[in-house]
Enzyme design. Structure first.
Site, short mmCIF file in Angstrom:
data_model
loop_
_atom_site.label_atom_id
_atom_site.label_comp_id
_atom_site.label_asym_id
_atom_site.label_seq_id
_atom_site.Cartn_x
_atom_site.Cartn_y
_atom_site.Cartn_z
N HIS A 25 -50.61 -22.82 12.40
CA HIS A 25 -49.98 -22.77 13.71
C HIS A 25 -48.99 -21.63 13.73
O HIS A 25 -48.51 -21.16 12.67
CB HIS A 25 -49.27 -24.09 14.06
CG HIS A 25 -48.02 -24.34 13.25
ND1 HIS A 25 -46.78 -23.88 13.63
CD2 HIS A 25 -47.82 -25.00 12.07
CE1 HIS A 25 -45.88 -24.25 12.75
NE2 HIS A 25 -46.48 -24.93 11.78
N CYS A 26 -48.69 -21.13 14.91
CA CYS A 26 -47.65 -20.11 15.07
C CYS A 26 -46.51 -20.74 15.85
O CYS A 26 -46.31 -21.95 15.80
CB CYS A 26 -48.21 -18.86 15.77
SG CYS A 26 -48.91 -19.18 17.41
N ALA A 27 -45.77 -19.95 16.60
CA ALA A 27 -44.60 -20.49 17.29
C ALA A 27 -44.98 -21.45 18.41
O ALA A 27 -44.22 -22.37 18.73
CB ALA A 27 -43.76 -19.35 17.86
N TRP A 315 -50.27 -10.74 16.63
CA TRP A 315 -49.82 -10.88 15.25
C TRP A 315 -50.30 -9.72 14.38
O TRP A 315 -49.70 -9.42 13.34
CB TRP A 315 -50.35 -12.19 14.67
CG TRP A 315 -49.94 -13.39 15.46
CD1 TRP A 315 -50.69 -14.05 16.38
CD2 TRP A 315 -48.67 -14.05 15.42
NE1 TRP A 315 -49.96 -15.09 16.92
CE2 TRP A 315 -48.73 -15.12 16.35
CE3 TRP A 315 -47.50 -13.85 14.69
CZ2 TRP A 315 -47.67 -15.98 16.55
CZ3 TRP A 315 -46.45 -14.72 14.90
CH2 TRP A 315 -46.53 -15.76 15.82
#
Length: 464
Positions: A25-27, A315
């Site tokens: 997961h990211c933010a 990213w």
């Protein structure tokens, strides 16, 4: 939001645990590599309470949740591991049932890998960046003296994440590529061991030594990005081979011993120098383009950053920014991402001033506060801009204009940070004009988008 229920529903609607090749997961997003893309039902996933949007880009199935995604991920990961009998997720390099192939599949896998590797480290990088900016500000104000114990301790606090970046990246890379995280961390740590760095003497990068007569080109791998990622990618194949071939009762000793005796020298002799030179080459190319036309670069990045975010591939640019900061001590690209974020803030202000719909105004105000404090634009991007293309156009134009000014005045940041009010200290430089021009550039982006959004918004505009 009921995280357990949402995780259960998402897992069922994407094809179950057996269809999860890799998860991270990211933010704001749950990012999944699916074994078979066709098994995922996008409409069902989007209908789950708490899910804002679903995007499939860069080889990943991305479920937009918002800032509470870590809580959902914890529940989701537990469900997957339970269904597998606590077996670790095996990363997949290809997705069945997709239209991707050839070069596009390779590019998608690269973006997917970069996202999975850097996402866990971004909070540490961002927090360290803020501390670095504040320290520079306090020095400029005369509150802290360089060389003092206070300065040294705070400087170490803010710069440690960059110094030990090979170790941190080794760990996260191992989780992405399916190798042992702890052995991988040791490989990264070996590259920055004081005795190894000491072999360079006063010569620095490019000095040579030998290992059993084999020449070794020495490099300072502290703060580097590319070498360790390439090394752990290569190690993942060795690890899986050894895991299959070594008897179970000998794995505890032989697997780590063989891994280290092969990978540490291989990295130092071959992979490391290739990674350093290739990473510097990419950074030099980007910076060369910036030097030739910083205004055009500012327009493209400032205006196009939200498009990259919408596709989930922004990213891929982060390693270049991180490399610039760790190598040169500054970066030109980060300020242009600020232009994008403050253009989004401007758009929310324009909508809030013009619209009369309570839900739309409330959503815009929430977006303004969220971006201003945390730099997270996805909820506003997908919840408002993507649905109202004229507003998105207003934001893009604002980002272009603000980015152009930042490029013209060559504004830099001294740290890798996300664009928000709380990260302004990253613009503090000995040249006070850098901070002033940064504020002017962001104000231009904000005002331009706010004015355009005001005119593009109808009085009776609705949120959906």
């Amino acid at each position: 939001m009921d995280f357990d229920a949402a995780a259960k529903d998402i897992l069922a609607d994407v094809g179950g645990a057996e269809n999860i090749g890799n998860m991270t997961h990211c933010a704001t997003r749950l990012r999944l590599n699916l074994v078979d893309r066709s098994l995922a039902d996008d409409k069902k996933v989007e209908a789950i309470p708490g899910v804002l949007n679903v995007v499939y880009k860069a080889g990943q199935y991305q479920v937009l949740i918002g800032t509470e995604v870590p809580k959902l991920y914890a529940a989701f990961e537990q469900l997957v591991n339970t269904a597998r009998g606590n077996a670790p997720a095996e990363p997949q390099t290809a997705n069945k049932g997709t239209s991707q192939g050839g070069i596009s599949a390779i590019v998608g896998n690269v973006f997917s890998a970069i996202s999975a590797i850097f996402a866990p480290l971004l909070p540490a990088l961002a927090g360290s960046g803020i501390l670095r900016g504040l320290l520079i500000l306090f020095v400029q104000l005369g509150l802290i003296k360089t060389g003092s114990g206070t300065y040294t301790i705070l400087n170490v606090t803010s710069m440690t994440v960059f110094y030990f970046l090979p170790v941190l990246l080794a760990y996260s890379s191992a989780r992405r590529f399916g190798a042992s995280p702890y052995i991988s961390a040791l490989i990264g740590a070996a590259l920055i061991h004081p005795d190894f760095i000491g072999l360079m003497g006063k010569t620095g990068n490019g000095a040579t030594t030998n290992l059993f007569g084999i020449p070794v080109v020495l490099m300072n791998y502290s703060s580097t990005v590319v070498p360790i990622i390439l090394a752990i990618w290569a190690y993942s194949y060795l690890y899986k081979f050894l895991d299959r071939k070594i008897p179970e009762n000998l794995k505890l000793v032989l697997l780590p011993a063989v891994s280290l005796i092969i990978m540490v020298p291989l990295t130092m002799i071959v992979i490391g120098p290739i990674g350093v030179y290739s990473g510097e080459g990419v950074a030099h190319m980007v910076n060369w383009l910036i030097d030739r036309s910083s205004i055009l670069a500012g327009v493209v990045v400032g205006g196009g950053w939200s498009i990259l975010v919408s596709l989930g591939i922004h990213w891929a640019i982060n390693p270049i920014m991180i490399n610039n900061v760790s190598t040169y001590g500054f970066d030109y690209i980060v300020p242009w991402t600020f232009a994008c974020n403050f253009a989004v803030i401007g758009t929310t202000i324009g909508v809030w001033l013009k619209a009369r719909d309570t839900k739309l105004r409330g959503f815009a105000l929430t977006g303004l506060v969220t971006i201003g404090l945390s730099a997270i634009i996805e909820p506003t991007l997908f919840g408002m801009l993507v649905k109202h293309r004229k507003l998105w156009l207003a934001q893009i134009i604002g980002g272009c204009v603000g980015g152009a000014y930042l490029g013209l005045t060559k504004v830099v940041t001294n740290a890798f940070v996300f664009g928000s009010v709380t990260t302004f200290p990253a613009f503090v430089e000995k040249n006070s004009g850098n901070f002033i021009n940064a504020m002017v550039g962001m104000l231009i982006a904000l005002v331009t988008s706010a004015v355009l959004a005001f005119f593009f918004t109808k009085r009776d505009e609705k949120l959906a």
